[in-house]
Scaffold this motif. Structure first.
Motif, short mmCIF file in Angstrom:
data_model
loop_
_atom_site.label_atom_id
_atom_site.label_comp_id
_atom_site.label_asym_id
_atom_site.label_seq_id
_atom_site.Cartn_x
_atom_site.Cartn_y
_atom_site.Cartn_z
N ALA A 126 45.72 34.39 37.09
CA ALA A 126 45.36 35.81 37.19
C ALA A 126 45.16 36.22 38.64
N MET A 127 44.64 35.30 39.46
CA MET A 127 44.48 35.60 40.89
C MET A 127 45.84 35.75 41.56
N LEU A 128 46.80 34.94 41.17
CA LEU A 128 48.16 35.08 41.70
C LEU A 128 48.77 36.42 41.30
N SER A 129 48.56 36.80 40.03
CA SER A 129 49.11 38.06 39.55
C SER A 129 48.49 39.24 40.29
N ALA A 130 47.17 39.18 40.52
CA ALA A 130 46.51 40.29 41.19
C ALA A 130 46.94 40.43 42.64
N GLY A 131 47.35 39.33 43.27
CA GLY A 131 47.70 39.39 44.68
C GLY A 131 49.18 39.40 44.98
N ARG A 132 50.03 39.53 43.95
CA ARG A 132 51.48 39.45 44.20
C ARG A 132 51.98 40.62 45.04
N SER A 133 51.31 41.77 44.97
CA SER A 133 51.74 42.91 45.79
C SER A 133 51.35 42.74 47.26
N LEU A 134 50.52 41.72 47.53
CA LEU A 134 50.05 41.49 48.90
C LEU A 134 50.73 40.28 49.53
N MET A 135 51.86 39.88 48.98
CA MET A 135 52.52 38.65 49.43
C MET A 135 52.86 38.69 50.91
N ARG A 136 53.26 39.83 51.42
CA ARG A 136 53.66 39.93 52.83
C ARG A 136 52.49 40.29 53.74
N TYR A 145 33.24 45.89 50.23
CA TYR A 145 34.31 46.76 50.72
C TYR A 145 34.35 46.85 52.25
N SER A 146 33.36 46.27 52.91
CA SER A 146 33.41 46.19 54.37
C SER A 146 34.19 44.97 54.83
N ALA A 147 34.58 44.11 53.90
CA ALA A 147 35.33 42.88 54.25
C ALA A 147 36.53 42.75 53.32
N VAL A 148 37.39 43.76 53.32
CA VAL A 148 38.58 43.76 52.46
C VAL A 148 39.74 43.09 53.17
N LEU A 149 40.40 42.15 52.47
CA LEU A 149 41.57 41.42 52.99
C LEU A 149 41.29 40.76 54.34
N GLY A 189 39.40 33.48 53.06
CA GLY A 189 39.61 34.91 53.20
C GLY A 189 39.07 35.68 52.00
N THR A 190 39.39 36.97 51.95
CA THR A 190 38.96 37.83 50.83
C THR A 190 40.17 38.55 50.26
N ASP A 191 40.01 39.09 49.05
CA ASP A 191 41.10 39.82 48.41
C ASP A 191 40.99 41.32 48.66
N ASN A 192 41.76 42.10 47.94
CA ASN A 192 41.79 43.54 48.19
C ASN A 192 40.54 44.26 47.72
N LEU A 193 39.64 43.56 47.04
CA LEU A 193 38.37 44.15 46.62
C LEU A 193 37.19 43.56 47.40
N GLY A 194 37.50 42.76 48.41
CA GLY A 194 36.45 42.16 49.22
C GLY A 194 35.77 40.96 48.59
N ARG A 195 36.38 40.38 47.56
CA ARG A 195 35.79 39.20 46.91
C ARG A 195 36.21 37.94 47.63
N ALA A 216 49.10 40.06 53.09
CA ALA A 216 47.94 39.13 53.04
C ALA A 216 48.31 37.93 52.19
N PRO A 217 49.16 37.05 52.71
CA PRO A 217 49.63 35.91 51.90
C PRO A 217 48.53 34.94 51.48
N HIS A 218 47.38 34.93 52.19
CA HIS A 218 46.31 34.00 51.84
C HIS A 218 45.74 34.29 50.45
N VAL A 219 45.92 35.51 49.96
CA VAL A 219 45.42 35.86 48.63
C VAL A 219 46.16 35.05 47.56
N LEU A 220 47.42 34.72 47.81
CA LEU A 220 48.22 33.95 46.85
C LEU A 220 48.25 32.46 47.17
N ILE A 221 48.19 32.10 48.45
CA ILE A 221 48.39 30.71 48.85
C ILE A 221 47.34 29.79 48.23
#
Length: 305
Positions: free
Chosen positions: A259-269, A74-78, A88-94, A271-276
């Motif tokens: 599933a990764m695309l689905s989880a990051g669709r709300s971050l398209m603008r 959680y110290s490295a979110v998005l 990069g990392t996703d909204n949970l720091g993974r 944090a686009p790297h979550v989907l790319i």
């Protein structure tokens, strides 16, 4: 007048003789000729290399991934792509790089398994319909027509929604939705060789129906079946990703690309790297399968000899 032979000419003659002996020692066969044609297709070779690399990544994912796919920081979110986190990392720091690597262990096996199940069940029905014909062919194909009247994606969604999430249910949903098309492909391939001379000879010497199908018909009808299987794996991977994107496939936190695309669709603008990167992984895999499938189709086509 004697013919002048220089030492360099002798070396060339010896080398040509060795190459001719090598060619004579390897008798030609349909499989060898198809392999030589496949190797001459550069795009097919590129697709084959990419697929081999993806298989190696799936096998050695545990050692290639710098982090565990479920580890949350959680110290490295998005975090955007950097040295510590290449994707990069996703909204949970993974770590997305690790999750994409582990995703090869999910998408690839499920795609192969879906095609294997669909071709096993559909292939048996299609082979029976083609070999026996008559009422058996009419009944089996009319049942397949009823199933095929429903769009495959819609049927997969309906089956997955009724069975629930999970790998087994996902494989069943995709296999059932594509079974009619697979049975028709096998049926047409068997019909194309059913009246061949070698099949008539096997029938004349009293070979059983199972022996005629397994030993004589299927091996000679494998060309179009194998080619379609390659494209079917690409389609199955896309379907798995689509169902996971809709929440009907692999449940989180399993790192499936859709599933990764689905989880990051709300971050398209934001944090686009979550989907790319998961999207690029799907694109590369499907492209490699299509390139290899095109080359395999051309290599197995006897008209290209």
């Amino acid at each position: 007048m004697a013919k002048l032979v220089t030492p360099e000419m002798e070396k060339i003659n010896k080398r040509l003789a060795r190459e001719n002996r090598g060619r004579q020692g390897k008798p030609s066969s349909p499989g060898r000729e198809a392999w030589l044609r496949l190797k001459r297709n550069r795009l097919a070779v590129i697709g084959m290399i990419i697929l081999a690399l993806l298989v190696l990544v799936a096998i050695f994912a545990k050692w290639l991934a710098p982090y565990d796919y479920a580890t949350q920081d959680y110290s490295a979110v998005l975090v955007k792509p950097c040295a510590a986190h290449p994707f990069g990392t996703d909204n949970l720091g993974r770590d997305i790089f690790s999750r994409v690597i582990y995703g090869t262990q999910i998408s690839f096996p499920i795609g192969f398994l879906c095609v294997a199940v669909a071709y096993t069940l559909g292939g048996i029905l299609g082979a029976i319909a083609a070999y026996f014909g008559g009422k058996a062919d009419m009944i089996i194909m009319r049942i397949m027509d009823i199933f095929q009247s429903i769009p495959p994606m819609l049927m997969a969604i309906a089956v997955a929604a009724s069975l629930g999430t999970g790998v087994v249910n996902l494989v069943l949903a995709i296999s059932i939705s594509t079974l009619p098309a697979r049975s028709r492909i096998v049926r047409s391939a068997i019909l194309s060789v059913k009246n061949s001379d070698y099949v008539e000879s096997a029938r004349a010497i009293g070979a059983s129906s199972a022996r005629q199908l397994i030993k004589y018909m299927l091996p000679n009808a494998l060309g179009p079946i194998l080619t379609n299987m390659t494209f079917s794996i690409a389609t199955a991977i896309l379907t798995v990703s689509s169902l996971s994107y809709l929440g009907l496939g692999i449940a989180p936190p399993t790192p499936e690309w859709g599933a990764m695309l689905s989880a990051g669709r709300s971050l398209m603008r934001s944090a686009p790297h979550v989907l790319i990167f998961p999207g690029v992984a799907i694109m590369i895999t499907v492209l490699a399968l299509n390139l290899f499938g095109d080359g395999l189709r051309d290599a197995l086509d006897p008209r290209l000899k």
